[in-house]
Design a protein around this motif. Structure first.
Motif, PDB file in Angstrom:
ATOM      1  N   ASN A  92      -1.721   2.048   7.934  1.00 62.25           N
ATOM      2  CA  ASN A  92      -1.309   0.672   8.211  1.00 62.25           C
ATOM      3  C   ASN A  92      -2.143   0.057   9.323  1.00 62.25           C
ATOM      4  O   ASN A  92      -2.567  -1.096   9.263  1.00 62.25           O
ATOM      5  CB  ASN A  92       0.170   0.680   8.589  1.00 62.25           C
ATOM      6  CG  ASN A  92       0.832  -0.628   8.271  1.00 62.25           C
ATOM      7  OD1 ASN A  92       0.490  -1.279   7.296  1.00 62.25           O
ATOM      8  ND2 ASN A  92       1.755  -1.016   9.127  1.00 62.25           N
ATOM      9  N   ALA A  95      -5.523  -0.828   8.002  1.00 55.81           N
ATOM     10  CA  ALA A  95      -5.564  -2.048   7.190  1.00 55.81           C
ATOM     11  C   ALA A  95      -5.726  -3.261   8.091  1.00 55.81           C
ATOM     12  O   ALA A  95      -6.584  -4.121   7.856  1.00 55.81           O
ATOM     13  CB  ALA A  95      -4.286  -2.151   6.347  1.00 55.81           C
ATOM     14  N   ARG A  98      -9.158  -3.295   9.812  1.00 57.46           N
ATOM     15  CA  ARG A  98     -10.243  -3.708   8.909  1.00 57.46           C
ATOM     16  C   ARG A  98     -10.312  -5.218   8.788  1.00 57.46           C
ATOM     17  O   ARG A  98     -11.385  -5.812   8.769  1.00 57.46           O
ATOM     18  CB  ARG A  98     -10.024  -3.116   7.512  1.00 57.46           C
ATOM     19  CG  ARG A  98     -10.706  -1.800   7.275  1.00 57.46           C
ATOM     20  CD  ARG A  98     -10.706  -1.461   5.794  1.00 57.46           C
ATOM     21  NE  ARG A  98      -9.370  -1.251   5.291  1.00 57.46           N
ATOM     22  CZ  ARG A  98      -8.773  -0.066   5.251  1.00 57.46           C
ATOM     23  NH1 ARG A  98      -9.407   1.005   5.656  1.00 57.46           N
ATOM     24  NH2 ARG A  98      -7.548   0.046   4.783  1.00 57.46           N
TER      25      ARG A  98
ATOM     26  N   ILE B   4      -0.866 -15.903  -0.173  1.00 61.80           N
ATOM     27  CA  ILE B   4      -0.003 -14.764  -0.534  1.00 61.80           C
ATOM     28  C   ILE B   4       1.176 -15.240  -1.365  1.00 61.80           C
ATOM     29  O   ILE B   4       1.499 -14.640  -2.392  1.00 61.80           O
ATOM     30  CB  ILE B   4       0.504 -14.052   0.739  1.00 61.80           C
ATOM     31  CG1 ILE B   4      -0.688 -13.482   1.509  1.00 61.80           C
ATOM     32  CG2 ILE B   4       1.484 -12.945   0.391  1.00 61.80           C
ATOM     33  CD1 ILE B   4      -0.341 -12.982   2.874  1.00 61.80           C
ATOM     34  N   LEU B 293      -6.467  -5.546  -1.172  1.00 61.40           N
ATOM     35  CA  LEU B 293      -5.692  -6.207  -0.108  1.00 61.40           C
ATOM     36  C   LEU B 293      -5.695  -5.360   1.158  1.00 61.40           C
ATOM     37  O   LEU B 293      -5.853  -5.868   2.263  1.00 61.40           O
ATOM     38  CB  LEU B 293      -4.251  -6.437  -0.579  1.00 61.40           C
ATOM     39  CG  LEU B 293      -4.051  -7.582  -1.568  1.00 61.40           C
ATOM     40  CD1 LEU B 293      -2.674  -7.531  -2.199  1.00 61.40           C
ATOM     41  CD2 LEU B 293      -4.249  -8.917  -0.891  1.00 61.40           C
ATOM     42  N   LYS B 294      -5.523  -4.063   0.973  1.00 59.55           N
ATOM     43  CA  LYS B 294      -5.508  -3.181   2.149  1.00 59.55           C
ATOM     44  C   LYS B 294      -6.899  -3.113   2.779  1.00 59.55           C
ATOM     45  O   LYS B 294      -7.034  -2.980   3.992  1.00 59.55           O
ATOM     46  CB  LYS B 294      -5.065  -1.777   1.756  1.00 59.55           C
ATOM     47  CG  LYS B 294      -3.589  -1.698   1.407  1.00 59.55           C
ATOM     48  CD  LYS B 294      -3.193  -0.274   1.099  1.00 59.55           C
ATOM     49  CE  LYS B 294      -2.169   0.182   2.100  1.00 59.55           C
ATOM     50  NZ  LYS B 294      -1.706   1.526   1.874  1.00 59.55           N
ATOM     51  N   ALA B 295      -7.921  -3.188   1.922  1.00 62.35           N
ATOM     52  CA  ALA B 295      -9.283  -3.118   2.456  1.00 62.35           C
ATOM     53  C   ALA B 295      -9.628  -4.363   3.276  1.00 62.35           C
ATOM     54  O   ALA B 295     -10.451  -4.297   4.181  1.00 62.35           O
ATOM     55  CB  ALA B 295     -10.283  -2.949   1.319  1.00 62.35           C
ATOM     56  N   GLY B 297      -7.433  -6.217   4.983  1.00 62.30           N
ATOM     57  CA  GLY B 297      -6.530  -6.484   6.095  1.00 62.30           C
ATOM     58  C   GLY B 297      -5.060  -6.542   5.781  1.00 62.30           C
ATOM     59  O   GLY B 297      -4.259  -6.794   6.675  1.00 62.30           O
ATOM     60  N   GLY B 298      -4.683  -6.297   4.524  1.00 60.37           N
ATOM     61  CA  GLY B 298      -3.266  -6.375   4.195  1.00 60.37           C
ATOM     62  C   GLY B 298      -2.525  -5.137   4.661  1.00 60.37           C
ATOM     63  O   GLY B 298      -2.819  -4.032   4.239  1.00 60.37           O
ATOM     64  N   ARG B 299      -1.553  -5.354   5.552  1.00 60.92           N
ATOM     65  CA  ARG B 299      -0.784  -4.215   6.026  1.00 60.92           C
ATOM     66  C   ARG B 299       0.303  -3.880   5.021  1.00 60.92           C
ATOM     67  O   ARG B 299       0.668  -4.693   4.181  1.00 60.92           O
ATOM     68  CB  ARG B 299      -0.161  -4.546   7.373  1.00 60.92           C
ATOM     69  CG  ARG B 299      -1.160  -4.609   8.515  1.00 60.92           C
ATOM     70  CD  ARG B 299      -0.428  -4.830   9.839  1.00 60.92           C
ATOM     71  NE  ARG B 299      -1.282  -4.576  10.971  1.00 60.92           N
ATOM     72  CZ  ARG B 299      -2.110  -5.456  11.516  1.00 60.92           C
ATOM     73  NH1 ARG B 299      -2.197  -6.673  11.013  1.00 60.92           N
ATOM     74  NH2 ARG B 299      -2.855  -5.143  12.551  1.00 60.92           N
ATOM     75  N   MET B 300       0.836  -2.676   5.180  1.00 59.70           N
ATOM     76  CA  MET B 300       1.852  -2.215   4.236  1.00 59.70           C
ATOM     77  C   MET B 300       3.077  -3.134   4.181  1.00 59.70           C
ATOM     78  O   MET B 300       3.544  -3.450   3.079  1.00 59.70           O
ATOM     79  CB  MET B 300       2.288  -0.797   4.609  1.00 59.70           C
ATOM     80  CG  MET B 300       3.170  -0.159   3.564  1.00 59.70           C
ATOM     81  SD  MET B 300       3.049   1.609   3.646  1.00 59.70           S
ATOM     82  CE  MET B 300       4.507   2.098   2.760  1.00 59.70           C
ATOM     83  N   PRO B 301       3.623  -3.581   5.323  1.00 65.13           N
ATOM     84  CA  PRO B 301       4.785  -4.469   5.230  1.00 65.13           C
ATOM     85  C   PRO B 301       4.487  -5.738   4.438  1.00 65.13           C
ATOM     86  O   PRO B 301       5.342  -6.229   3.695  1.00 65.13           O
ATOM     87  CB  PRO B 301       5.103  -4.794   6.687  1.00 65.13           C
ATOM     88  CG  PRO B 301       4.548  -3.666   7.458  1.00 65.13           C
ATOM     89  CD  PRO B 301       3.319  -3.246   6.730  1.00 65.13           C
ATOM     90  N   THR B 302       3.281  -6.253   4.584  1.00 66.83           N
ATOM     91  CA  THR B 302       2.924  -7.470   3.840  1.00 66.83           C
ATOM     92  C   THR B 302       2.915  -7.188   2.349  1.00 66.83           C
ATOM     93  O   THR B 302       3.452  -7.956   1.551  1.00 66.83           O
ATOM     94  CB  THR B 302       1.530  -7.958   4.265  1.00 66.83           C
ATOM     95  OG1 THR B 302       1.501  -8.113   5.665  1.00 66.83           O
ATOM     96  CG2 THR B 302       1.180  -9.270   3.585  1.00 66.83           C
ATOM     97  N   LEU B 380      -0.361   3.930  -1.334  1.00 68.06           N
ATOM     98  CA  LEU B 380      -1.660   4.434  -1.796  1.00 68.06           C
ATOM     99  C   LEU B 380      -2.718   4.065  -0.773  1.00 68.06           C
ATOM    100  O   LEU B 380      -2.696   2.969  -0.213  1.00 68.06           O
ATOM    101  CB  LEU B 380      -2.042   3.781  -3.129  1.00 68.06           C
ATOM    102  CG  LEU B 380      -1.313   4.249  -4.384  1.00 68.06           C
ATOM    103  CD1 LEU B 380      -1.717   3.375  -5.567  1.00 68.06           C
ATOM    104  CD2 LEU B 380      -1.630   5.699  -4.685  1.00 68.06           C
ATOM    105  N   THR B 381      -3.636   4.984  -0.559  1.00 65.60           N
ATOM    106  CA  THR B 381      -4.742   4.632   0.326  1.00 65.60           C
ATOM    107  C   THR B 381      -5.695   3.722  -0.439  1.00 65.60           C
ATOM    108  O   THR B 381      -5.659   3.653  -1.670  1.00 65.60           O
ATOM    109  CB  THR B 381      -5.501   5.884   0.775  1.00 65.60           C
ATOM    110  OG1 THR B 381      -6.077   6.486  -0.383  1.00 65.60           O
ATOM    111  CG2 THR B 381      -4.572   6.875   1.456  1.00 65.60           C
TER     112      THR B 381
END
Lengths: 387, 801
Positions: A92, A95, A98, B4, B293-295, B297-302, B380-381
């Motif tokens: 987290n 993310a 990055r 989003i 999205l994660k790459a 800047g999307g964090r898990m909560p988002t 997922l990573t």
């Protein structure tokens, strides 16, 4: 509108590298057993550099890239990016990090198909909460203008060409003004003309102060970068070995990297002396060396200056194993060299006749020049080979 | 709008099929909750409030003779008696047209219609009966008969036909629904009742309420009433007790509602499973996008939040759809049932509790169901999400997989063998889909077995009744005469006397305070084979039995009576005597308007009553058994008796009785069947979703298959085969599961809903039927996504990332 801010650590020799991989190993577990993808990698990239990472398919270049982006983690070792130990961060945290620090351009563009080009560019700003909403839209439009896609901004990715999608991906990567851009095979799916356009953009970004790292399998494209890191079988070939002996197969370069002995010399100190027995071949990895030709009843002449990536000691290898010239560290600074014993060199060349022939040719040329130099007192013929 | 939010909206709007399926699957369960919980709440509330509003009596007493009003009013002197209201009731025969057959009816009369005290009648049209020639009709019966104010009804009065005009509609709170029993209720003045043998100013029945109320205290007061009247030489024929707060139909409806509520919740759970599948589908489709999205800047909560909002939107839309539908159906079913119980219900109400429950189900179920796949996807990573695994990605070769592979390789062509392997590729998804399909199959088989058990029970029950028709006489008749007349009619194989007497069952050593169990005692002739009850303990009556009794099992349980015990039977004017219980029988169906009889040797009852060879009714065995023929022959018998001046009060036929029972059961079993069909439909949707996900995941494989020569029908066959295999596997599991669960289910359902001990029979034909249905569902459900798979081009699939 100023799209980019200048990074604080800019091309700083002596400053900390912006990307620093230390002793990074990566193992993958599979049904067939453990696969050692990266083998004790050390890599330092300074701010403002344009570095290409090249290697064959399966060499580990994408894995290396994933280490830098935090997409993957090292099994052992450390990864510092812009001063942050990313190997210690959670998924987290990575993310979010990055979004602020990296702009990633994927080989297959990876634009979200449901969003327009402009929306794709706005998305990282929304995720990071950067800029006010109106500023985000304006910034997206300017970035798309920068990459030449202003008139396509409302189209869906499926409605534009591969090259346009790649440029859109570049704009998206720049959305949060990150100091570092990472591109994985950015031109892999593009024609040569479009590829050239993309590379021009990269150069422009480097000129603006960005650090750009690209991964490619195409060595002709890699030449556009300031530096090239060659990766083979999970290990980085010493770049100076690669520069010095470009015709060697990559596996041989790696062998040479492993077997070469690193030596250091103070400024002005003698490295090899004419007339002495010769048993090693040298590649300059740092600093400048001077090839000195003593003349009878005259002052010595500096036949050549060799910088990083150049070599000396080849003449004796092909002749009588005696030094035909002296080589000393220049007064300007300390020198580091990589020394390969002649038996090692012989083993290398036995597997690459092309390199042997090429090296012999160089030796012949150098011998001719030395002879001429000994008879010519005009120092205008001084040749500098500097990296 | 933030990008989003736009993405969330886009995902919902641009895949309308998926959104619609998810919404409908939740809506089905939420609708069921709203309809059933709403119906239960409104039904029960209205039934009870209606019951309380009519001031239901605590004790309903019947005398063996008509007595003066004052005598009955003197009951008020007994401690605990709140008040007394006398009334009269007489069995009558009526018809609407001269050419019609006589039908059974009841005429009631109140002392003062304007000032009733208990079991309040309500005037719903016209006016109360005032004069001797006026008659009012119960409004539910009037509706059923299709008669109105101003119409006439013909009654049999002293062997003559006499028409009375209808002057009013009256609602009686305690009448059996016409569908349950063909017994119309009428109302007259005291003067009018004289024509039917009721002396004016005298009463044979009364309502009493006690203070304070308890069932036990009511029984004690009833005993005191009986004693008081006995001192005046007046005998009580029997007492009936009512719960003043609870409508008499509650027992049946409570049980039905409980089962339906359970099934509604099961629908919600199954809907949630579908949402799980749908969101898994969505996550699978968008795994790559999650990685991107994660790459960037999307964090898990988002990311979790984005998809949870989608789940919430599904739920909200389902709520909007299901709320009005559930309310309308709840109102409709409530109205139907309340009208069945003669309770008015016209105002549209929405149950607040049902709405709250619907809201919770609509919003919580999809959130909870969507959470696991969302968390899994969001966890997922980037590398896992974006990395291209090539072909065979995600396939783990465990022991089960290798076994499946070997089975497939042995029995199927290679491309179909992949279908078998594909089915087991994602075991979690397989389990979810199978759960729904198995639930559908098992519930279908269980309902069908319940039906077949009911059929078997009815067959066995009526099979023990070796007669086709029962004819009741107005007065006791000479046995030889009626038997001889009956057996002289062609088509009649045999006729047998039957004697029935009201009785109270008192236990040995019972405290005097308890008035006992009011019931009927029926005489069975020596050597008779016309009736064989299901004996569960002890034995049936034998020749030479004296005061031997066979009583219902439930009565024995309620009063802790064992075989061999002595009990006291109070036969009213014939006195009390001790009898020995020699056997217990299972009456099968009791409750509501049926009551369980005691059985004793006819000869013993004759001896006690001194009514030797007199019959209150006869049981007739015929050589025809279908409904129409039995009805026709019964009518002919009645005509023969009438011609010989033998007055027939009523008649029943076994085919009619069976049809009534079947109708009662069908109310519930049809509902259960409808619910199992809903579950089957939901199962089909679940399968469709699972196959769709499989198509997405195997897009590259499809491209490669196409590239190496697979034709359209082969691609189609792979996915349809997978669907069919899922259907077959679910069938294979549903059958033994239903075999295990059906017996206890039938037992519980029979007891709770019908008061019946069902004879269990598993419906094997339904197993084959379900096999066909399961295969059909599987083929249809998998065809749509399979067709989608055939449309994927090689170029598109191999470029898929």
């Amino acid at each position: 509108m100023s799209l980019f801010s200048r990074p604080t650590n800019e091309n700083g020799d002596g400053g900390d590298p912006i990307i620093d991989l230390r002793d990074v190993d990566k193992y993958y577990q599979s049904a067939a057993g453990d696969y050692h993808a990266l083998k004790t990698i050390d890599l330092a990239i300074n701010a403002g550099e344009f570095v290409s990472i090249i290697g064959k398919s399966g060499s580990g270049k994408s894995t290396l890239l994933n280490m830098i982006t935090g997409i993957d983690r090292p099994t052992t070792g450390e990864v510092f990016v812009n001063g942050t130990p990313i190997h210690q961060m959670s998924e987290n945290q990575l993310a979010g990090w990055r979004g602020e620090n990296l702009g990633i351009i994927f080989q297959f563009f990876q634009l979200l198909p449901a969003l327009s080009i402009k929306q794709n560019v706005i998305l990282p700003m929304d995720l990071a909460g950067k800029y006010r909403p109106k500023e985000r839209r304006e910034r997206a439009e300017h970035l798309l203008d920068l990459v030449g896609l202003a008139e396509h901004m409302h189209k869906l990715p499926s409605m534009v060409s591969g090259g346009q999608q790649q440029r859109a991906a570049m704009a998206r990567a720049l959305a949060n003004d990150p100091p570092i851009l990472i591109a994985d095979e950015p031109t892999g799916n593009l024609d040569s003309k479009t590829a050239a356009t993309v590379f021009a953009l990269f150069n422009q970004l480097v000129a603006e102060g960005k650090t750009v790292i690209i991964v490619t399998h195409d060595s002709s494209l890699a030449k556009h970068a300031h530096r090239t890191a060659l990766i083979a079988d999970g290990e980085i070939v010493n770049e100076y070995v690669a520069k010095a002996l470009p015709t060697l197969p990559q596996s041989q370069m790696l062998w040479a990297t492993k077997h070469a002995k690193a030596l250091s010399y103070k400024p002005g100190s003698m490295i090899i002396s004419e007339g002495t027995n010769a048993d090693a071949f040298y590649i300059v990895s740092k600093g400048t060396v001077e090839v000195v030709l003593p003349r009878e009843n005259q002052s010595d002449v500096i036949a050549k200056q060799l910088g990083a990536g150049k070599f000396f000691g080849e003449l004796a290898f092909f002749r009588d194993r005696k030094r035909h010239a002296s080589v000393r560290a220049a007064e300007s600074g300390a020198v580091e060299v990589l020394a390969l014993g002649y038996d090692q060199l012989n083993e290398l060349l036995s597997q690459s006749e092309a390199t042997r022939d090429w090296l012999r040719q160089i030796a012949d040329q150098n011998e001719q020049r030395n002879l001429a130099m000994r008879g010519d007192q005009d120092e205008r013929h001084l040749v500098q080979d500097l990296v | 709008m933030s990008v989003i939010w736009y993405k969330i909206w886009f995902d919902l709007w641009h895949n309308k099929t998926r959104t619609l399926l998810a919404v409908l699957s939740i809506a089905a369960g939420v609708f069921a909750v709203g309809a059933i919980f709403g119906m239960s709440e409104m039904l029960i509330a209205n039934m009870d409030s209606s019951h309380r509003a009519v001031l239901a009596t605590h004790i309903n007493g019947a005398l063996t003779e008509y007595v003066d009003r004052d005598i009955l009013m003197s009951i008020r002197e007994i401690p605990g008696v709140e008040d007394v209201e006398p009334y009269n009731s007489a069995n009558v025969l009526y018809k609407l047209r001269p050419e019609d057959e006589w039908r059974q009816g009841v005429i009631q009369m109140r002392d003062n219609y304007e000032q009733q005290k208990y079991e309040l009648l309500q005037l719903r049209g016209g006016y109360w009966p005032r004069y001797k020639d006026e008659i009012a009709v119960e409004r539910m019966g009037a509706q059923s008969l299709g008669i109105g104010i101003g119409d006439s009804v013909i009654f049999k009065v002293d062997e003559k036909e006499r028409a009375f005009p209808i002057t009013g509609f009256i609602r009686h709170p305690f009448v059996p629904p016409p569908q349950f029993m063909d017994l119309a209720f009428f109302f007259m003045s005291g003067e009018g009742m004289q024509r039917f043998g009721v002396p004016e100013g005298k009463f044979g029945q009364f309502y009493v309420r006690v203070t304070p109320y308890s069932e036990q205290y009511a029984r004690e007061v009833a005993t005191a009433i009986k004693d008081k009247l006995a001192k005046q030489g007046i005998n009580v024929a029997g007492f009936q007790y009512e719960n003043p707060d609870k409508h008499w139909g509650r027992t049946f409806l409570d049980a039905m509602a409980m089962v339906q509520q359970l099934l509604a919740l099961i629908c919600v759970v199954i809907g949630a499973i579908l949402v799980f599948n749908t969101i898994s589908n969505l996550i699978t489709q968008q795994t790559n996008q999650i990685g991107v999205l994660k790459a960037i800047g999307g964090r898990m909560p988002t990311i979790v939040g984005m998809y949870l909002v989608s789940a919430l939107v599904y739920g909200a839309l389902a709520f909007v759809v299901a709320l009005p539908l559930g309310a309308i159906v709840a109102h409709g079913i409530t109205k139907v049932f309340l009208n069945l119980f003669n309770i008015d219900y016209d105002t549209f109400h929405i149950s607040r509790n049902a709405v709250i429950l619907q809201a919770l189900c609509a919003l919580l179920a999809p959130l909870l169901a969507g959470l696991p796949p969302i968390l899994q996807g969001a966890a997922l990573t980037v590398r896992q999400a974006i990395a291209s695994y090539g072909l065979g990605g995600g396939y783990h070769s465990g022991r089960v997989d290798r076994l499946v592979e070997s089975i497939g390789a042995r029995f199927l062509p290679s491309h179909y063998a992949t279908a078998l392997g594909n089915m087991f590729r994602h075991k979690g998804r397989l389990i979810m889909t199978q759960l729904v399909l198995i639930a559908a199959g098992a519930s279908f088989l269980m309902v069908m077995s319940l039906n077949s058990s009911l059929d078997l029970t009815l067959d066995n029950y009526f099979g023990r009744l070796h007669y086709d028709s029962t004819i009741y006489f107005e007065t006791m008749e000479r046995g030889e005469q009626v038997i001889s007349l009956a057996e002289s009619v062609p088509g009649v194989e045999a006729a047998e006397l039957s004697y029935s007497q009201q009785a109270n069952l008192l236990l040995e050593g019972q405290q005097v305070k308890d008035a006992g169990l009011s019931t009927n005692i029926r005489g069975i002739g020596s050597g008779s084979d016309i009736y064989e009850p299901l004996i569960v303990a002890g034995r049936w009556l034998k020749d030479q039995d004296g005061r031997a009794l066979v009583i219902p099992r439930q009565t024995a349980e309620d009063y802790s009576i064992n075989v061999g015990d002595l009990v006291t039977i109070d036969l009213g004017i014939y006195g009390e005597e001790d009898w020995q219980v020699v056997g217990l029988y299972e009456p099968v169906f009791v409750g509501g308007f049926s009551s369980a009889n005691l059985y004793a040797p006819m000869e013993t009852l004759f001896r006690i009553s001194k009514k030797y060879n007199q019959a209150s009714h006869i049981l007739v065995r015929m050589n025809v058994h279908d409904q129409e023929s039995v009805a026709a022959l019964t009518k002919h018998l009645k005509d023969v008796f009438e011609k010989h001046s033998i007055k027939v009060a009523a008649s029943t036929t076994q085919p009619e009785a069976r049809a009534t029972n079947e109708w009662q059961f069908s109310l519930v079993t049809n509902m259960l069947l409808a619910l199992s069909i809903i579950i089957a439909l939901v199962g089909a949707i679940a399968l469709m979703g699972a196959i769709s996900i499989g198509v997405i995941e195997r897009t590259k494989e499809i491209g490669v298959l196409r590239a190496i020569g697979a034709r359209t029908h082969t691609i189609l066959g792979i996915f349809v085969m997978e669907g069919v295999l899922q259907g077959l596997v679910s069938w294979l599991i549903a059958v033994p599961l239903s075999l295990l669960v059906s017996p206890p289910l039938a037992s519980v359902m029979g007891q709770v809903m019908f008061g019946a001990t069902l004879d269990y029979q598993y419906n094997w034909m339904a197993v084959l039927t379900w096999l066909g249905i399961a295969v059909l569902i599987s083929v249809l459900a998998s065809s749509l996504p399979a067709r989608g798979a055939t449309r994927i081009s090689v170029r598109d699939s191999l470029a898929y990332a």
